[in-house]
Design an enzyme around this catalytic site. Structure first.
Site, PDB file in Angstrom:
ATOM      1  CG  ASP A   1     -15.678  10.974  -4.401  1.00 35.97           C
ATOM      2  OD1 ASP A   1     -16.145  10.469  -3.361  1.00 35.97           O
ATOM      3  OD2 ASP A   1     -15.271  12.136  -4.473  1.00 35.97           O
TER       4      ASP A   1
ATOM      5  CG  HIS B   1     -18.938  13.338  -7.872  1.00 39.00           C
ATOM      6  ND1 HIS B   1     -18.332  13.978  -6.821  1.00 39.00           N
ATOM      7  CD2 HIS B   1     -17.961  12.629  -8.487  1.00 39.00           C
ATOM      8  CE1 HIS B   1     -17.043  13.656  -6.798  1.00 39.00           C
ATOM      9  NE2 HIS B   1     -16.786  12.846  -7.801  1.00 39.00           N
TER      10      HIS B   1
ATOM     11  CB  CYS C   1     -15.673  15.861  -9.521  1.00 40.65           C
ATOM     12  SG  CYS C   1     -14.580  14.583 -10.188  1.00 40.65           S
TER      13      CYS C   1
ATOM     14  CB  CYS D   1     -16.226   9.812  -9.994  1.00 41.39           C
ATOM     15  SG  CYS D   1     -14.682  10.552  -9.403  1.00 41.39           S
TER      16      CYS D   1
ATOM     17  NE  ARG E   1     -16.893  12.497  -1.410  1.00 44.22           N
ATOM     18  CZ  ARG E   1     -16.648  13.791  -1.658  1.00 44.22           C
ATOM     19  NH1 ARG E   1     -17.074  14.707  -0.824  1.00 44.22           N
ATOM     20  NH2 ARG E   1     -15.976  14.142  -2.735  1.00 44.22           N
TER      21      ARG E   1
END
Lengths: 213, 225
Positions: B57, B111, B114, B55, B59
């Site tokens: 993302d 994750h 999400c 992803c 993090r």
């Protein structure tokens, strides 16, 4: 490199355990904080190349950079994948900067120096980069060698990708409403350094665009 | 930022921008001090064992959470780690990684928590994101009975994150590149994982690569060139 297929997986599973443990040791609240959400300032559009891991080379932490990586960091006008990333990062998360980062020794750039058949999928993906080569033939022919030509194609591709990004509705809106800025960079694999592309607006007087002095 | 002094805004932006370059110089210097040949070796080329599809993302920087260094993992990241059959972007990545770099493992990593998956199950028009997120709504429809039986909303959403990873693994296995390479070389092997923020650990969904491959080949067999 790992000696067998199973070892390769064990290695990163172990690597992940070490990461989780070290992170918690340094800051017992690290994962509790990460669970709360993400507020990245930067959207990074970079190459899938294993040698350019953005968070590592920028010495950043998880949570700092929202990431899209594809073959040769291309932003194509009709690509839903990149468009969705940009929409989410700029429109929903409200990042403050968008970076398109190319790099030296890029396989995609090297393959754009000729028309060798890479299979239909990759030929189609790289077509706009190969068109850049045709468009800038005179300039590229004057360069000393293919390494230099691949770097120049990578630069031209970053500039073109920024131009495409500027047409994205979320980007246009964010530039006008809240001063979103776009930046082109090249990561030099031969020395590990990031370089800002002046042509992408680096030193021009436009509000919010600059380069480090 | 609206309404703030433009000079202040500019100063703030300048500082965070400079930080990236300062950090980068520090990182490069540290590596050269540890191993003077580091960047020469890196310049020679890449031979990654892994392709990571994760992803976007912020993090979940793949290399950092798996303890890998530059040169070890080829990486594609998009909204909600999707592998769509008609997406030239991800298909180019899979193609290059499997046929040119000959990676041994492909990891699809989702994750919990999400945002893309959450957005996809909200009843809302999201403009340009609609066609992309539609793929996640389709995953829901494929597993509607199982998901609807989960009463706790958070748990249902976690399960959708997992099922999305499983379906994206299936999508990768449906590609000609993976089927043909596996027939010839017995690699790559596809894995489905989920990253959890609560402990920072990866969870293996144990998709059973070989059985999944056999399962799809009744209809999606592209192993013959």
């Amino acid at each position: 490199m790992a000696s067998s297929a199973a070892d390769a997986i064990e290695r990163i599973v172990a690597g992940n355990r070490v990461y989780a443990q070290k992170t918690t040791e340094q800051d017992p609240n690290a994962f509790a904080d990460l669970s709360k959400g993400q507020w990245p300032e930067i959207l990074w559009i970079g190459c899938a190349d294993s040698r350019v891991p953005e968070t590592t080379i920028c010495n950043c932490k998880p949570g700092d950079i929202f990431v899209h990586r594809n073959i040769a960091n291309c932003v194509h006008a009709h690509d839903n994948n990149t468009a969705a990333v940009v929409q989410y990062a700029v429109g929903a998360l409200g990042v403050k900067k968008v970076i398109v980062c190319g790099h030296t020794r890029c396989g995609g750039a090297q393959h754009s120096l000729n028309d060798h058949d890479l299979g239909e999928t990759l030929n189609t993906w790289l077509h706009p980069m190969r068109e850049l080569r045709r468009k800038h033939k005179a300039e590229l022919d004057n360069l000393p060698d293919d390494d230099a030509r691949a770097v120049r194609i990578a630069e031209l591709n970053v500039i073109q990708s920024l131009d495409v990004l500027k047409q994205h509705p979320a980007v246009t809106k964010a530039i006008n409403d809240r001063g979103l800025t776009l930046h082109g960079m090249i990561f030099d694999i031969t020395n590990g350094q990031l370089r800002l592309l002046e042509e992408s607006g680096g030193r021009r007087a436009n509000v919010g665009l600059w380069s480090p002095s | 930022m609206a309404g703030q002094d433009p000079k202040e805004v500019r100063k703030y932006l300048q500082q965070s921008h400079d930080r990236i370059f300062e950090n980068n110089r520090k990182w490069a210097k540290e590596h050269v001090e540890k191993n003077p040949e580091f960047f020469n070796e890196l310049s020679a080329g890449q031979e990654p064992d892994y392709l990571w599809i994760g992803c976007s993302d912020s993090r979940i920087p793949a290399e950092a959470i798996t303890g890998l260094g530059p040169g070890e993992m080829f990486i594609h990241r998009n909204i909600a780690n999707l592998v769509c059959n008609t997406d030239l972007n991800v298909m180019s990545v899979v193609n290059y990684a499997v046929r040119h770099l000959k990676v041994k493992h492909i990891i699809v990593c989702g994750h919990y928590g999400c945002g893309g998956v959450k957005a996809a199950i909200s009843p809302k028009d999201m403009g340009l994101l609609n066609p992309w997120l539609r793929n996640i709504r389709d995953v829901y429809r494929l597993h509607e009975t199982e998901l609807d039986a989960i009463k706790d909303e958070e748990k249902r959403y976690d399960r959708l994150v997992e099922l999305n990873v499983v379906e994206q693994c299936r999508n990768i296995i449906k590609t000609a590149a993976v089927q043909q390479s596996y027939k010839k070389n017995e690699f790559p092997i596809v894995h489905g994982w989920v990253f959890g923020f609560k402990d920072g650990l990866l969870k293996d969904l144990e998709i059973g690569f070989e059985d999944m491959l056999k399962g799809i080949q009744k209809i999606y067999d592209l192993s013959t060139e």
